[in-house]
Motif scaffolding. Structure first.
Motif, PDB file in Angstrom:
ATOM      1  N   LEU A 109       5.045  26.309  -7.839  1.00 29.19           N
ATOM      2  CA  LEU A 109       5.713  27.569  -7.516  1.00 29.19           C
ATOM      3  C   LEU A 109       4.724  28.563  -6.931  1.00 29.19           C
ATOM      4  CD1 LEU A 109       8.193  29.426  -7.621  1.00 29.19           C
ATOM      5  CD2 LEU A 109       7.478  30.061  -9.924  1.00 29.19           C
ATOM      6  N   PHE A 110       3.563  28.695  -7.536  1.00 29.14           N
ATOM      7  CA  PHE A 110       2.563  29.644  -7.058  1.00 29.14           C
ATOM      8  C   PHE A 110       2.125  29.328  -5.635  1.00 29.14           C
ATOM      9  CE2 PHE A 110      -1.918  30.776  -6.489  1.00 29.14           C
ATOM     10  CZ  PHE A 110      -1.826  32.146  -6.598  1.00 29.14           C
ATOM     11  N   TYR A 111       1.773  28.071  -5.382  1.00 27.94           N
ATOM     12  CA  TYR A 111       1.263  27.729  -4.064  1.00 27.94           C
ATOM     13  C   TYR A 111       2.376  27.681  -3.011  1.00 27.94           C
ATOM     14  CZ  TYR A 111      -3.268  27.106  -6.104  1.00 27.94           C
ATOM     15  OH  TYR A 111      -4.459  27.358  -6.730  1.00 27.94           O
ATOM     16  N   THR A 112       3.591  27.405  -3.414  1.00 30.05           N
ATOM     17  CA  THR A 112       4.713  27.486  -2.476  1.00 30.05           C
ATOM     18  C   THR A 112       4.947  28.930  -2.068  1.00 30.05           C
ATOM     19  OG1 THR A 112       5.739  25.535  -3.456  1.00 30.05           O
ATOM     20  CG2 THR A 112       7.156  26.961  -2.134  1.00 30.05           C
ATOM     21  N   ARG A 113       4.907  29.837  -3.017  1.00 26.95           N
ATOM     22  CA  ARG A 113       5.054  31.254  -2.692  1.00 26.95           C
ATOM     23  C   ARG A 113       3.886  31.734  -1.835  1.00 26.95           C
ATOM     24  NH1 ARG A 113       8.271  34.170  -6.969  1.00 26.95           N
ATOM     25  NH2 ARG A 113      10.172  32.940  -6.919  1.00 26.95           N
ATOM     26  N   LEU A 114       2.696  31.252  -2.135  1.00 23.41           N
ATOM     27  CA  LEU A 114       1.524  31.618  -1.352  1.00 23.41           C
ATOM     28  C   LEU A 114       1.663  31.120   0.089  1.00 23.41           C
ATOM     29  CD1 LEU A 114      -1.113  33.082  -1.992  1.00 23.41           C
ATOM     30  CD2 LEU A 114      -2.161  30.855  -2.365  1.00 23.41           C
ATOM     31  N   ALA A 115       2.205  29.920   0.259  1.00 26.83           N
ATOM     32  CA  ALA A 115       2.387  29.361   1.595  1.00 26.83           C
ATOM     33  C   ALA A 115       3.474  30.090   2.376  1.00 26.83           C
ATOM     34  CB  ALA A 115       2.721  27.874   1.497  1.00 26.83           C
ATOM     35  N   SER A 116       4.378  30.785   1.694  1.00 25.45           N
ATOM     36  CA  SER A 116       5.456  31.491   2.386  1.00 25.45           C
ATOM     37  C   SER A 116       5.035  32.872   2.878  1.00 25.45           C
ATOM     38  CB  SER A 116       6.668  31.624   1.466  1.00 25.45           C
ATOM     39  OG  SER A 116       6.431  32.579   0.453  1.00 25.45           O
ATOM     40  N   ILE A 117       3.841  33.331   2.533  1.00 28.14           N
ATOM     41  CA  ILE A 117       3.396  34.668   2.932  1.00 28.14           C
ATOM     42  C   ILE A 117       3.343  34.837   4.450  1.00 28.14           C
ATOM     43  CG2 ILE A 117       1.410  36.243   2.912  1.00 28.14           C
ATOM     44  CD1 ILE A 117       1.040  35.536  -0.020  1.00 28.14           C
ATOM     45  N   PRO A 118       2.790  33.899   5.230  1.00 22.40           N
ATOM     46  CA  PRO A 118       2.762  34.112   6.685  1.00 22.40           C
ATOM     47  C   PRO A 118       4.151  34.291   7.300  1.00 22.40           C
ATOM     48  CG  PRO A 118       1.263  32.355   6.098  1.00 22.40           C
ATOM     49  CD  PRO A 118       2.034  32.694   4.861  1.00 22.40           C
ATOM     50  N   GLY A 119       5.124  33.549   6.850  1.00 17.40           N
ATOM     51  CA  GLY A 119       6.483  33.703   7.366  1.00 17.40           C
ATOM     52  C   GLY A 119       7.078  35.045   7.004  1.00 17.40           C
ATOM     53  N   ARG A 120       6.836  35.490   5.775  1.00 19.25           N
ATOM     54  CA  ARG A 120       7.338  36.803   5.361  1.00 19.25           C
ATOM     55  C   ARG A 120       6.610  37.922   6.089  1.00 19.25           C
ATOM     56  NH1 ARG A 120       6.941  37.116  -0.725  1.00 19.25           N
ATOM     57  NH2 ARG A 120       5.635  35.288  -0.651  1.00 19.25           N
ATOM     58  N   TYR A 121       5.328  37.731   6.361  1.00 15.73           N
ATOM     59  CA  TYR A 121       4.546  38.710   7.107  1.00 15.73           C
ATOM     60  C   TYR A 121       5.103  38.862   8.527  1.00 15.73           C
ATOM     61  CZ  TYR A 121       0.349  40.843   9.156  1.00 15.73           C
ATOM     62  OH  TYR A 121      -0.524  41.672   9.791  1.00 15.73           O
ATOM     63  N   GLU A 122       5.409  37.740   9.143  1.00 15.64           N
ATOM     64  CA  GLU A 122       5.977  37.759  10.493  1.00 15.64           C
ATOM     65  C   GLU A 122       7.351  38.426  10.503  1.00 15.64           C
ATOM     66  OE1 GLU A 122       7.483  34.355  13.538  1.00 15.64           O
ATOM     67  OE2 GLU A 122       5.564  34.006  12.538  1.00 15.64           O
ATOM     68  N   SER A 123       8.172  38.138   9.510  1.00 12.70           N
ATOM     69  CA  SER A 123       9.490  38.765   9.411  1.00 12.70           C
ATOM     70  C   SER A 123       9.379  40.267   9.223  1.00 12.70           C
ATOM     71  CB  SER A 123      10.277  38.178   8.240  1.00 12.70           C
ATOM     72  OG  SER A 123      10.523  36.825   8.446  1.00 12.70           O
ATOM     73  N   PHE A 124       8.397  40.695   8.435  1.00 13.66           N
ATOM     74  CA  PHE A 124       8.180  42.116   8.218  1.00 13.66           C
ATOM     75  C   PHE A 124       7.879  42.825   9.529  1.00 13.66           C
ATOM     76  CE2 PHE A 124       5.009  45.497   7.630  1.00 13.66           C
ATOM     77  CZ  PHE A 124       5.776  46.405   6.909  1.00 13.66           C
ATOM     78  N   TRP A 125       6.989  42.232  10.351  1.00 10.06           N
ATOM     79  CA  TRP A 125       6.621  42.896  11.598  1.00 10.06           C
ATOM     80  C   TRP A 125       7.762  42.880  12.604  1.00 10.06           C
ATOM     81  CZ3 TRP A 125       3.421  46.496  11.497  1.00 10.06           C
ATOM     82  CH2 TRP A 125       2.344  46.461  10.635  1.00 10.06           C
TER      83      TRP A 125
END
Length: 122
Positions: free
Chosen positions: A54-70
């Protein structure tokens, strides 16, 4: 005050009796409905592995969420540039968003302090 305490106590007793009577059935039903999510064998090692996944899956999703934010920020910038063409619907959505932010930060802080208002003498 004593009568309210007695009412609260009787409600608590009634609730605990209800849980004692129906809790086991509810627990078994809940586990049966969600058995596809249960990992066997239920060991400490398996729980540790799942928490790491769970931790590393959430960590791996950060770039996608970062892109969505921008992308969202670019959309807001475009709206701000065209603020003369702003419709009532867009203004209403912005107002609701502001109200939601107020609720999350200010009201959440009040609830977290146990519904006490600091700095006010009433």
């Amino acid at each position: 005050m004593a009568s309210k305490l007695h009412q609260l106590q009787s409600k608590a007793v009634a609730a605990s009796q209800f849980v004692a009577k129906h809790g086991c059935v509810y627990y078994k039903q809940l586990l049966e409905q969600n058995k596809q999510y249960i990992q066997n064998p239920p060991t400490v090692e398996k729980c540790s592995e799942l928490s790491k996944q769970l931790f590393y899956t959430r960590l791996a999703s950060i770039p996608g969420r970062y892109e969505s934010f921008w992308k969202e920020m670019d959309a807001v910038k475009q709206l701000w540039k065209r603020k003369d063409e702003l419709r009532v619907e867009d203004a209403g959505i912005a107002a609701l968003f502001g109200l939601e932010l107020y609720a999350w930060f200010c009201v959440g802080e009040i609830v977290g302090r146990g519904f006490t208002f600091t700095g006010y003498y009433v």
